[in-house]
Design a protein around this motif. Structure first.
Motif, mmCIF file in Angstrom:
data_model
loop_
_atom_site.group_PDB
_atom_site.id
_atom_site.type_symbol
_atom_site.label_atom_id
_atom_site.label_comp_id
_atom_site.label_asym_id
_atom_site.label_seq_id
_atom_site.Cartn_x
_atom_site.Cartn_y
_atom_site.Cartn_z
ATOM 1 N N GLU A 101 1.006 -1.140 0.295
ATOM 2 C CA GLU A 101 0.047 -0.175 -0.252
ATOM 3 C C GLU A 101 0.970 1.198 0.013
ATOM 4 O OE1 GLU A 101 -2.207 -0.086 3.252
ATOM 5 O OE2 GLU A 101 -3.708 -1.603 2.338
ATOM 6 N N ARG A 102 1.630 1.122 0.524
ATOM 7 C CA ARG A 102 3.032 2.588 0.587
ATOM 8 C C ARG A 102 3.838 2.345 -0.378
ATOM 9 N NH1 ARG A 102 4.531 0.354 5.003
ATOM 10 N NH2 ARG A 102 6.270 -0.641 4.381
ATOM 11 N N GLN A 103 4.107 1.684 -1.725
ATOM 12 C CA GLN A 103 4.404 2.315 -3.264
ATOM 13 C C GLN A 103 3.565 2.214 -3.941
ATOM 14 O OE1 GLN A 103 6.807 -1.969 -3.510
ATOM 15 N NE2 GLN A 103 8.328 -0.920 -2.156
ATOM 16 N N ARG A 104 3.520 3.138 -4.877
ATOM 17 C CA ARG A 104 2.023 3.959 -5.665
ATOM 18 C C ARG A 104 3.156 3.193 -7.095
ATOM 19 N NH1 ARG A 104 0.665 9.610 -4.898
ATOM 20 N NH2 ARG A 104 -0.751 8.942 -6.735
ATOM 21 N N LEU A 105 2.698 2.205 -7.774
ATOM 22 C CA LEU A 105 2.879 1.533 -9.004
ATOM 23 C C LEU A 105 2.650 3.429 -9.721
ATOM 24 C CD1 LEU A 105 2.632 -2.356 -8.665
ATOM 25 C CD2 LEU A 105 4.604 -0.631 -8.350
ATOM 26 N N THR A 106 3.536 3.453 -10.774
ATOM 27 C CA THR A 106 4.106 4.219 -11.881
ATOM 28 C C THR A 106 4.727 4.138 -13.050
ATOM 29 O OG1 THR A 106 5.329 5.744 -11.375
ATOM 30 C CG2 THR A 106 3.931 6.169 -10.043
ATOM 31 N N PRO A 107 4.207 4.245 -14.495
ATOM 32 C CA PRO A 107 5.490 3.846 -15.647
ATOM 33 C C PRO A 107 6.419 4.443 -15.429
ATOM 34 C CG PRO A 107 3.009 4.826 -16.555
ATOM 35 C CD PRO A 107 3.306 4.962 -14.479
ATOM 36 N N ALA A 108 7.216 5.784 -14.629
ATOM 37 C CA ALA A 108 8.309 6.214 -14.312
ATOM 38 C C ALA A 108 9.022 5.234 -13.787
ATOM 39 C CB ALA A 108 8.259 7.725 -13.936
ATOM 40 N N THR A 109 8.045 4.749 -11.935
ATOM 41 C CA THR A 109 8.651 3.987 -11.831
ATOM 42 C C THR A 109 8.641 2.400 -12.174
ATOM 43 O OG1 THR A 109 7.893 4.668 -9.943
ATOM 44 C CG2 THR A 109 8.871 2.317 -9.567
ATOM 45 N N LEU A 110 8.509 1.417 -13.190
ATOM 46 C CA LEU A 110 8.341 0.426 -13.809
ATOM 47 C C LEU A 110 10.106 0.696 -14.609
ATOM 48 C CD1 LEU A 110 4.875 0.036 -14.516
ATOM 49 C CD2 LEU A 110 6.658 -1.253 -12.408
ATOM 50 N N SER A 111 9.649 2.306 -15.106
ATOM 51 C CA SER A 111 11.104 2.401 -16.276
ATOM 52 C C SER A 111 12.331 2.800 -15.362
ATOM 53 C CB SER A 111 10.930 3.570 -17.202
ATOM 54 O OG SER A 111 9.651 3.936 -17.445
ATOM 55 N N ARG A 112 11.755 3.755 -14.553
ATOM 56 C CA ARG A 112 13.339 2.699 -13.899
ATOM 57 C C ARG A 112 13.850 1.622 -13.770
ATOM 58 N NH1 ARG A 112 11.857 6.270 -10.313
ATOM 59 N NH2 ARG A 112 11.583 4.634 -8.523
#
Length: 521
Positions: free
Chosen positions: A351-362
């Motif tokens: 729940e604390r981690q927010r999955l975003t396209p930038a995070t996935l790319s990194r």
């Protein structure tokens, strides 16, 4: 006046007989303390019961008594003989008991042997300087030789003694190289014999001996001089076969004795050195076998006792599993609660981690970077391993060679061939022994058989049941009898009365048939 004149005429010093004898003894011993006398031995009868020897030395004009003490007799290189011309070294002394003088001999040598001894000593010094007498150069005798080579005269008692002793201790093959053991050709013939034995091969028609015996009986220095030849000594040194020297008696010493691998006091002693005692080996082998079996039994029994003792000391299965079972029960009770707590933690982290396209790319870029680095390292490590393995392969390939394998295969093949040959020889010897025992038993059976007695004109009397009748008292008038002769049997009837019945043929017709002679007895 007469008394004064008498005293003046007797003014010389008075001596007792013992004093004048002692003075003469000291004078003679001081003047002739070390002399060498050449002469002929006379009156020699061998050593006295005390071990001392008494005789005389003489020439054509004079005679002198001589004595050799027991300790000196033991050191002499040869035994004195009647009529022998010798050179005696010693000192002169007197014997007061008989008012005569004598020479006490310290050394005795044959006349004319001095030059030979000097030559012999010079050869010994030269060969010793070359190191040919060193014990480190000499080889050990084989423990179980198969063939023994003997260099000696074929007609003397030496070869018979050697063969007889080898036959008694351990029968095996003996090769005799006949030579002259005395004379000018002795050294040449014995050298040729030693070289000839070494020229033989192990797989030739005549098998190469495993040990050589050079033997001869006793004799004087001149008789044994052929064995002091330098060429013979060097041939013995160069021999690939171990050599036993058995020349002369125990007190005789020749040059070959110093260079041989072993010196025997007598030819019989050489045979004893060459072969062991077969009966002793069999007894030792049986004793070692019994000890081995006993040791094995004791060892197994100790191991069984140790296993039983260890088994008694081990805990029971319930005792071994009690603690692990308790830990398993505790872990089982904590497992449900631990799973619940872990799920709650993972859920909170997610729940604390927010999955975003930038995070996935990194994350993808980081993983791709790590992957590329790992691939580069793996490729470098792979090529390094390949190079190291290729270098190791080249080094190993350079060391590999089929020669050791071929050599070992040849050795094993030779050993198998030797074992097969020994098996055939053992079977042949055993068949010969069994055949001889059977022949002896058949001969003994023929000797003890009663048929030989029948052939000399005797007959065997049996009753109607075939039992042998040994006494006249066992016969009854009218009894039916069987008479066994060497060429057949005949029936008869005991006739007549009294204590000695007579035998009569049962029927005239059978009495005339061959093999049924029923004449009266």
């Amino acid at each position: 006046m007469s008394e004064t004149a008498t005293e003046s005429r007797s003014n010389a010093t008075e001596y007792t007989v013992s004093e004048i004898s002692g003075a003469l003894k000291r004078t003679v011993e001081d003047a002739f303390g070390n002399v060498r006398v050449r002469g002929e031995i006379s009156g020699y009868r061998g050593p006295h019961s005390s071990g001392h020897a008494y005789f005389a030395l003489k020439d054509d004009r004079a005679r002198i008594d001589a004595v050799v003490w027991k300790t000196t007799m033991a050191r002499l290189k040869f035994r004195p003989e009647e009529g022998m011309e010798v050179i005696a070294s010693g000192k002169l002394t007197t014997y007061p008991g008989k008012s005569n003088y004598q020479i006490v001999i310290d050394n005795l040598e044959p006349a004319g042997a001095g030059a030979l001894m000097a030559l012999l000593e010079e050869r010994k010094r030269r060969l010793q300087a070359e190191g040919l007498f060193e014990a480190s150069r000499k080889r050990r005798l084989p423990f179980m030789p198969q063939v023994i080579g003997v260099v000696t005269s074929p007609t003397g008692s030496v070869i018979r003694d050697i063969i007889h002793r080898i036959k008694d201790r351990f029968p095996l093959a003996v090769l005799v190289w006949p030579v002259r053991v005395q004379g000018e050709t002795t050294a040449r013939e014995v050298t040729a014999a030693v070289n000839g034995f070494n020229a033989l091969t192990s797989d030739g028609p005549i098998r190469r001996p495993d040990v050589l015996i050079v033997a001869r009986g006793g004799g004087s220095l001149e008789d044994l001089w052929g064995f002091n030849d330098e060429g013979l000594a060097r041939a013995v040194v160069a021999s690939d076969i171990p050599v036993i020297s058995a020349v002369g008696h125990e007190t005789d010493t020749t040059l070959i004795d110093f260079v041989a691998d072993m010196r025997a006091p007598t030819p019989t002693g050489a045979a004893e050195m060459a072969v062991p005692v077969r009966a002793d080996l069999e007894a030792t082998l049986a004793s070692l076998g019994a000890r081995l079996n006993a040791c094995l039994s004791r060892h197994l029994e100790r191991k069984r006792q140790a296993v039983r003792a260890a088994a008694r000391a081990l805990p029971s299965p319930d005792q071994l599993l009690a603690l692990p079972r308790r830990r398993f029960d505790d872990a089982t009770s904590r497992l449900g609660r631990g799973l619940t707590v872990n799920i709650e933690r993972k859920r909170a982290t997610l729940e604390r981690q927010r999955l975003t396209p930038a995070t996935l790319s990194r994350r993808l870029n980081e993983a791709r970077t790590l992957t590329g680095r790992d691939i580069a390292r793996a490729r470098a490590a792979f090529f390094a391993i390949v190079r190291e393995r290729r270098a190791r392969y080249k080094r190993t390939a350079a060391r590999l060679s089929p020669a050791p394998i071929v050599r070992r295969q040849k050795q094993q093949t030779d050993a198998l061939t030797g074992l097969s040959r020994r098996q055939d020889q053992a079977m042949a010897r055993r068949l010969d022994r069994l055949r001889a025992a059977l022949t002896q038993a058949d001969r003994l059976l023929s000797t003890l058989s009663h048929k030989a007695v029948l052939a000399r004109g005797f007959a065997l009397v049996k009753d109607a049941d075939g039992a042998v009748i040994k006494r006249v008292a066992e016969l009854a008038p009218g009894a039916s009898l069987q008479l066994e002769f060497a060429d057949g049997t005949a029936e008869a009837i005991a006739a007549g009365g009294g204590a000695r019945p007579k035998l009569a043929a049962k029927s005239p017709a059978k009495a005339k048939e061959p093999g049924n002679q029923g004449s009266l007895f």
